[in-house]
Design a protein around this motif. Structure first.
Motif, PDB file in Angstrom:
ATOM      1  N   MET A 165       0.834  -1.194   0.000  1.00  0.00           N
ATOM      2  CA  MET A 165       0.000   0.000   0.000  1.00  0.00           C
ATOM      3  C   MET A 165       0.872   1.248   0.000  1.00  0.00           C
ATOM      4  SD  MET A 165      -2.970   0.895   2.688  1.00  0.00           S
ATOM      5  CE  MET A 165      -3.209   2.574   3.133  1.00  0.00           C
ATOM      6  N   ASP A 166       0.488   2.253  -0.764  1.00  0.00           N
ATOM      7  CA  ASP A 166       1.242   3.508  -0.850  1.00  0.00           C
ATOM      8  C   ASP A 166       0.939   4.350   0.381  1.00  0.00           C
ATOM      9  OD1 ASP A 166       2.622   5.718  -1.602  1.00  0.00           O
ATOM     10  OD2 ASP A 166       1.439   6.166  -3.367  1.00  0.00           O
ATOM     11  N   THR A 167       1.999   4.759   1.071  1.00  0.00           N
ATOM     12  CA  THR A 167       1.812   5.549   2.283  1.00  0.00           C
ATOM     13  C   THR A 167       2.094   7.031   2.073  1.00  0.00           C
ATOM     14  OG1 THR A 167       4.071   5.054   2.958  1.00  0.00           O
ATOM     15  CG2 THR A 167       2.327   3.593   3.777  1.00  0.00           C
ATOM     16  N   ASN A 168       2.311   7.458   0.859  1.00  0.00           N
ATOM     17  CA  ASN A 168       2.571   8.862   0.566  1.00  0.00           C
ATOM     18  C   ASN A 168       1.245   9.631   0.570  1.00  0.00           C
ATOM     19  OD1 ASN A 168       3.195  11.368  -0.440  1.00  0.00           O
ATOM     20  ND2 ASN A 168       4.338  10.620  -2.193  1.00  0.00           N
ATOM     21  N   PRO A 169       1.024  10.504   1.585  1.00  0.00           N
ATOM     22  CA  PRO A 169      -0.253  11.215   1.672  1.00  0.00           C
ATOM     23  C   PRO A 169      -0.437  12.249   0.572  1.00  0.00           C
ATOM     24  CG  PRO A 169       1.263  12.060   3.311  1.00  0.00           C
ATOM     25  CD  PRO A 169       1.937  10.869   2.652  1.00  0.00           C
ATOM     26  N   HIS A 170       0.627  12.592  -0.143  1.00  0.00           N
ATOM     27  CA  HIS A 170       0.546  13.610  -1.184  1.00  0.00           C
ATOM     28  C   HIS A 170       0.302  13.005  -2.564  1.00  0.00           C
ATOM     29  CE1 HIS A 170       1.638  16.556   1.762  1.00  0.00           C
ATOM     30  NE2 HIS A 170       2.708  15.861   2.055  1.00  0.00           N
ATOM     31  N   ARG A 171       0.303  11.703  -2.648  1.00  0.00           N
ATOM     32  CA  ARG A 171       0.084  11.036  -3.921  1.00  0.00           C
ATOM     33  C   ARG A 171      -1.339  11.289  -4.403  1.00  0.00           C
ATOM     34  NH1 ARG A 171       0.025   5.259  -5.983  1.00  0.00           N
ATOM     35  NH2 ARG A 171       0.657   5.681  -8.100  1.00  0.00           N
ATOM     36  N   ILE A 172      -1.472  11.556  -5.669  1.00  0.00           N
ATOM     37  CA  ILE A 172      -2.770  11.835  -6.263  1.00  0.00           C
ATOM     38  C   ILE A 172      -3.410  10.504  -6.660  1.00  0.00           C
ATOM     39  CG2 ILE A 172      -3.920  12.908  -8.234  1.00  0.00           C
ATOM     40  CD1 ILE A 172      -1.737  15.074  -8.135  1.00  0.00           C
ATOM     41  N   SER A 173      -4.636  10.280  -6.175  1.00  0.00           N
ATOM     42  CA  SER A 173      -5.352   9.044  -6.479  1.00  0.00           C
ATOM     43  C   SER A 173      -5.863   9.078  -7.921  1.00  0.00           C
ATOM     44  CB  SER A 173      -6.521   8.869  -5.521  1.00  0.00           C
ATOM     45  OG  SER A 173      -7.533   9.821  -5.819  1.00  0.00           O
ATOM     46  N   ALA A 174      -6.355   7.942  -8.388  1.00  0.00           N
ATOM     47  CA  ALA A 174      -6.912   7.858  -9.740  1.00  0.00           C
ATOM     48  C   ALA A 174      -8.099   8.815  -9.891  1.00  0.00           C
ATOM     49  CB  ALA A 174      -7.325   6.427 -10.043  1.00  0.00           C
ATOM     50  N   ALA A 175      -8.973   8.862  -8.890  1.00  0.00           N
ATOM     51  CA  ALA A 175     -10.130   9.768  -8.959  1.00  0.00           C
ATOM     52  C   ALA A 175      -9.672  11.227  -8.967  1.00  0.00           C
ATOM     53  CB  ALA A 175     -11.078   9.507  -7.800  1.00  0.00           C
ATOM     54  N   GLU A 176      -8.718  11.547  -8.102  1.00  0.00           N
ATOM     55  CA  GLU A 176      -8.202  12.921  -8.058  1.00  0.00           C
ATOM     56  C   GLU A 176      -7.552  13.299  -9.379  1.00  0.00           C
ATOM     57  OE1 GLU A 176      -7.297  12.777  -3.266  1.00  0.00           O
ATOM     58  OE2 GLU A 176      -5.670  12.398  -4.684  1.00  0.00           O
ATOM     59  N   SER A 177      -6.925  12.338 -10.044  1.00  0.00           N
ATOM     60  CA  SER A 177      -6.285  12.641 -11.326  1.00  0.00           C
ATOM     61  C   SER A 177      -7.306  13.031 -12.386  1.00  0.00           C
ATOM     62  CB  SER A 177      -5.413  11.475 -11.799  1.00  0.00           C
ATOM     63  OG  SER A 177      -6.201  10.407 -12.262  1.00  0.00           O
ATOM     64  N   GLU A 178      -8.541  12.527 -12.259  1.00  0.00           N
ATOM     65  CA  GLU A 178      -9.591  12.933 -13.203  1.00  0.00           C
ATOM     66  C   GLU A 178      -9.923  14.417 -13.026  1.00  0.00           C
ATOM     67  OE1 GLU A 178     -10.799  11.145 -15.731  1.00  0.00           O
ATOM     68  OE2 GLU A 178      -9.397   9.559 -15.121  1.00  0.00           O
ATOM     69  N   VAL A 179      -9.940  14.881 -11.788  1.00  0.00           N
ATOM     70  CA  VAL A 179     -10.157  16.302 -11.506  1.00  0.00           C
ATOM     71  C   VAL A 179      -8.982  17.111 -12.061  1.00  0.00           C
ATOM     72  CG1 VAL A 179     -10.411  18.046  -9.700  1.00  0.00           C
ATOM     73  CG2 VAL A 179     -11.587  15.844  -9.485  1.00  0.00           C
ATOM     74  N   MET A 180      -7.774  16.604 -11.838  1.00  0.00           N
ATOM     75  CA  MET A 180      -6.589  17.308 -12.334  1.00  0.00           C
ATOM     76  C   MET A 180      -6.622  17.429 -13.857  1.00  0.00           C
ATOM     77  SD  MET A 180      -4.840  18.296  -9.707  1.00  0.00           S
ATOM     78  CE  MET A 180      -3.296  18.801 -10.451  1.00  0.00           C
ATOM     79  N   LYS A 181      -7.057  16.378 -14.550  1.00  0.00           N
ATOM     80  CA  LYS A 181      -7.143  16.425 -16.013  1.00  0.00           C
ATOM     81  C   LYS A 181      -8.041  17.571 -16.472  1.00  0.00           C
ATOM     82  CE  LYS A 181      -6.497  11.483 -16.752  1.00  0.00           C
ATOM     83  NZ  LYS A 181      -7.171  10.220 -17.146  1.00  0.00           N
ATOM     84  N   VAL A 182      -9.153  17.762 -15.775  1.00  0.00           N
ATOM     85  CA  VAL A 182     -10.069  18.857 -16.117  1.00  0.00           C
ATOM     86  C   VAL A 182      -9.366  20.194 -15.935  1.00  0.00           C
ATOM     87  CG1 VAL A 182     -12.206  20.032 -15.428  1.00  0.00           C
ATOM     88  CG2 VAL A 182     -12.156  17.529 -15.596  1.00  0.00           C
ATOM     89  N   LEU A 183      -8.651  20.339 -14.824  1.00  0.00           N
ATOM     90  CA  LEU A 183      -7.970  21.609 -14.542  1.00  0.00           C
ATOM     91  C   LEU A 183      -6.763  21.820 -15.449  1.00  0.00           C
ATOM     92  CD1 LEU A 183      -8.269  21.642 -10.649  1.00  0.00           C
ATOM     93  CD2 LEU A 183      -9.643  22.910 -12.322  1.00  0.00           C
ATOM     94  N   TRP A 184      -6.061  20.753 -15.793  1.00  0.00           N
ATOM     95  CA  TRP A 184      -4.943  20.896 -16.727  1.00  0.00           C
ATOM     96  C   TRP A 184      -5.440  21.311 -18.102  1.00  0.00           C
ATOM     97  CZ3 TRP A 184      -2.971  15.693 -14.608  1.00  0.00           C
ATOM     98  CH2 TRP A 184      -2.070  15.907 -13.558  1.00  0.00           C
ATOM     99  N   ALA A 185      -6.599  20.838 -18.496  1.00  0.00           N
ATOM    100  CA  ALA A 185      -7.129  21.159 -19.820  1.00  0.00           C
ATOM    101  C   ALA A 185      -7.528  22.630 -19.930  1.00  0.00           C
ATOM    102  CB  ALA A 185      -8.329  20.271 -20.142  1.00  0.00           C
ATOM    103  N   ASP A 186      -8.061  23.185 -18.842  1.00  0.00           N
ATOM    104  CA  ASP A 186      -8.518  24.578 -18.877  1.00  0.00           C
ATOM    105  C   ASP A 186      -8.761  25.045 -17.443  1.00  0.00           C
ATOM    106  OD1 ASP A 186      -9.474  27.045 -19.885  1.00  0.00           O
ATOM    107  OD2 ASP A 186     -11.538  26.303 -19.811  1.00  0.00           O
ATOM    108  N   SER A 187      -8.005  26.007 -17.022  1.00  0.00           N
ATOM    109  CA  SER A 187      -8.215  26.547 -15.670  1.00  0.00           C
ATOM    110  C   SER A 187      -7.899  28.036 -15.689  1.00  0.00           C
ATOM    111  CB  SER A 187      -7.348  25.807 -14.655  1.00  0.00           C
ATOM    112  OG  SER A 187      -5.987  25.996 -14.918  1.00  0.00           O
TER     113      SER A 187
END
Length: 127
Positions: A1-23
């Motif tokens: 199991m990944d113990t890095n609290p700053h790691r971006i989860s798969a679900a969070e990466s979907e939000v990031m994709k939206v923001l990377w595309a246009d923010s």
């Protein structure tokens, strides 16, 4: 199991994709996109935005009565970190075993093989 609290989860990466595309984007704009693409409810998106804020992956700037969200982590940096993490976890940090793994399972399309050849030729040429 990944113990890095700053790691971006798969679900969070979907939000990031939206923001990377246009923010920057308001929460309701992010929700509208992810409701269509993922079927997610507003509460889910707001939870993910808050998680990303707490991790320092995004910023929220006040705009009247709402917040506008923007990424603080670049997509290329994210891809580099995730790629290296995958290599470290599964292939002792080495790329060749990863490629070998996919080639043995016939997961490399002819165009993938051609692209790998072009990349290797560039490396051989010192580019």
């Amino acid at each position: 199991m990944d113990t890095n609290p700053h790691r971006i989860s798969a679900a969070e990466s979907e939000v990031m994709k939206v923001l990377w595309a246009d923010s920057p984007k308001a929460a309701e704009d992010v929700t509208a996109i992810l409701a269509k693409d993922q079927g997610w409810a507003e509460g889910t998106v707001k939870t993910l935005l808050n998680r990303l804020l707490n991790k320092g992956a995004i910023a929220a700037d006040k705009d009247g009565r709402r917040f506008l969200y923007r990424p603080l982590i670049g997509r290329d940096d994210y891809v580099d970190t995730e790629s290296q993490g995958l290599l470290d976890r599964l292939f002792d940090g080495r790329l060749a075993p990863l490629v070998s793994h996919f080639s043995k399972r016939e997961k490399l399309a002819p165009e993938d093989v051609a692209e790998l050849r072009r990349l290797l030729e560039k490396l051989d040429d010192g580019q």
